[in-house]
Design an enzyme around this catalytic site. Structure first.
Site, PDB file in Angstrom:
ATOM      1  N   SER B  14       3.930   6.533   3.877  1.00 11.73           N
ATOM      2  CA  SER B  14       2.738   6.483   2.799  1.00 11.73           C
ATOM      3  C   SER B  14       3.015   7.362   1.624  1.00 11.73           C
ATOM      4  O   SER B  14       2.602   7.117   0.581  1.00 11.73           O
ATOM      5  CB  SER B  14       1.620   7.380   3.803  1.00 11.73           C
ATOM      6  OG  SER B  14       1.535   6.482   4.953  1.00 11.73           O
ATOM      7  N   ARG B  37      -1.065  14.860  -0.720  1.00 12.66           N
ATOM      8  CA  ARG B  37      -1.752  14.774   0.513  1.00 12.66           C
ATOM      9  C   ARG B  37      -3.400  14.584   0.522  1.00 12.66           C
ATOM     10  O   ARG B  37      -4.041  14.069   1.463  1.00 12.66           O
ATOM     11  CB  ARG B  37      -1.371  16.058   1.337  1.00 12.66           C
ATOM     12  CG  ARG B  37      -1.914  16.275   2.711  1.00 12.66           C
ATOM     13  CD  ARG B  37      -1.097  17.328   3.523  1.00 12.66           C
ATOM     14  NE  ARG B  37       0.264  17.054   3.784  1.00 12.66           N
ATOM     15  CZ  ARG B  37       0.712  16.244   4.695  1.00 12.66           C
ATOM     16  NH1 ARG B  37       0.240  15.660   5.512  1.00 12.66           N
ATOM     17  NH2 ARG B  37       2.204  15.937   4.667  1.00 12.66           N
ATOM     18  N   HIS B  40      -3.537  11.017   0.368  1.00 15.07           N
ATOM     19  CA  HIS B  40      -3.263  10.390   1.723  1.00 15.07           C
ATOM     20  C   HIS B  40      -4.170  10.328   2.500  1.00 15.07           C
ATOM     21  O   HIS B  40      -4.328   9.483   3.346  1.00 15.07           O
ATOM     22  CB  HIS B  40      -1.889  11.127   2.290  1.00 15.07           C
ATOM     23  CG  HIS B  40      -1.499  10.858   3.448  1.00 15.07           C
ATOM     24  ND1 HIS B  40      -1.770  11.588   4.738  1.00 15.07           N
ATOM     25  CD2 HIS B  40      -0.627   9.846   3.873  1.00 15.07           C
ATOM     26  CE1 HIS B  40      -1.334  11.121   5.705  1.00 15.07           C
ATOM     27  NE2 HIS B  40      -0.563   9.914   5.439  1.00 15.07           N
TER      28      HIS B  40
END
Lengths: 208, 208
Positions: B14, B37, B40
């Protein structure tokens, strides 16, 4: 400083703004409550384009909630986000096995994700209402078990977010004849999954 | 069906995809870990444009985490999303007072939000590290108490999402000399707030 301090005023105001800024649409009144709540929880108007609600989804979810069922989630964040006061009024409960000791042990032994092992445990308990906010592997596992005739879910929220498998898991879910609310593409998340459940609960019981 | 089942493989994959699809940027290596993040956890590349990281924020947060402090959050969802294994390795803990019985009582009596009453309780306990994922009123309250000299936070995550007060609360936070990571505009959320904390913890301790 002066600022609005009443939570219900804030929420009402937010929903008015969301409604006024949304594009033209064909959502039913109940569908709109769900779509608006996903926008409310993300600040992202893209949700009006990517929320998929199967024809029978809202009725099926409401029927289950009125029966006082157990909701299973794939993450503790989704569990946390589901309104406990509304759950209590409905006589429902919510469980998440991802951090369960036995489930962690099984996952490690078999080299599968804890989310997958958690789905197996929920299926053993006869899950009807499953909420996915994170784990594509958990959706794939549930669909494996549906094909094997081991479970027959009556409502699924398919909202894993991510870049590896999330989109694919949700496209796979849409091939099945399971009442579902699904976030197409990469977006989603445990917050979105919980918001969808809350939107449906608030159709039945009053929001505190 | 074949699908990737190793959580660390999924996460690594990812992050590679996110890196390859991000626009040109000037983030430092550590800032990039935080920005990636947030993308994500939301599937939303807009975060590369709206994450604000004050110059001293990462160093200040890391110093606190290394000291084994208590992190306070405004929601149980943010609390749930903060990685417990990483917290444990650091000797840190996380608290959220929004659903605390005493806090609920105080909020009701004084006609303020439970989030505001929760901030007051955290301030009584000497909060240094506060994570906001939901409540603009909680940020305004913290800043009130900063101005009154009652608290001197060393790191704040400012990530309330929403349409009434969220943007304003974050703009107000940015006027103070508090090390902060803030999501500009309407977007944010408890998941985003937790992701920011996790990103910083993973700079210090290995991810399980």
């Amino acid at each position: 400083m002066e600022y609005i301090k009443n939570p219900m005023d804030i929420e009402r105001g937010s929903f008015e703004i969301i409604g006024s800024e949304m594009a033209q649409h064909n959502f039913s009144e109940e569908e709109l409550l769900i779509v608006k709540r996903t926008i409310h929880t993300t600040g992202d108007f893209d949700y009006q384009n990517i929320v998929h609600i199967s024809e029978d989804a809202i009725e099926s979810a409401k029927a289950l909630l009125k029966r006082g069922i157990t909701i299973y989630t794939d993450t503790n964040m989704a569990l946390s986000g589901i309104n406990k006061a509304a759950l209590k009024k409905l006589g429902c409960e919510v469980k998440c096995y991802v951090a369960h000791e036995e489930v962690a042990k099984i996952a490690k032994e078999r080299g599968i994700t804890r989310s997958m092992a958690g789905v197996e445990k929920a299926v053993e308990e006869g899950v009807k209402f499953f909420v996915f906010g994170n784990a594509p592997t958990a959706i794939f596992k549930l669909l494996d078990l549906v094909r094997e005739g081991k479970v027959n879910p009556k409502f699924v929220v398919g909202a894993p977010v991510g870049f590896v498998g999330a989109k694919e898991s949700k496209e796979e879910l849409l091939k099945y004849n399971i009442p579902n609310i699904t976030i197409r593409g990469r977006k989603g998340g445990s917050n979105v999954a919980a918001a969808i459940v809350n939107a449906i609960m608030y159709m039945i019981v009053e929001r505190d």
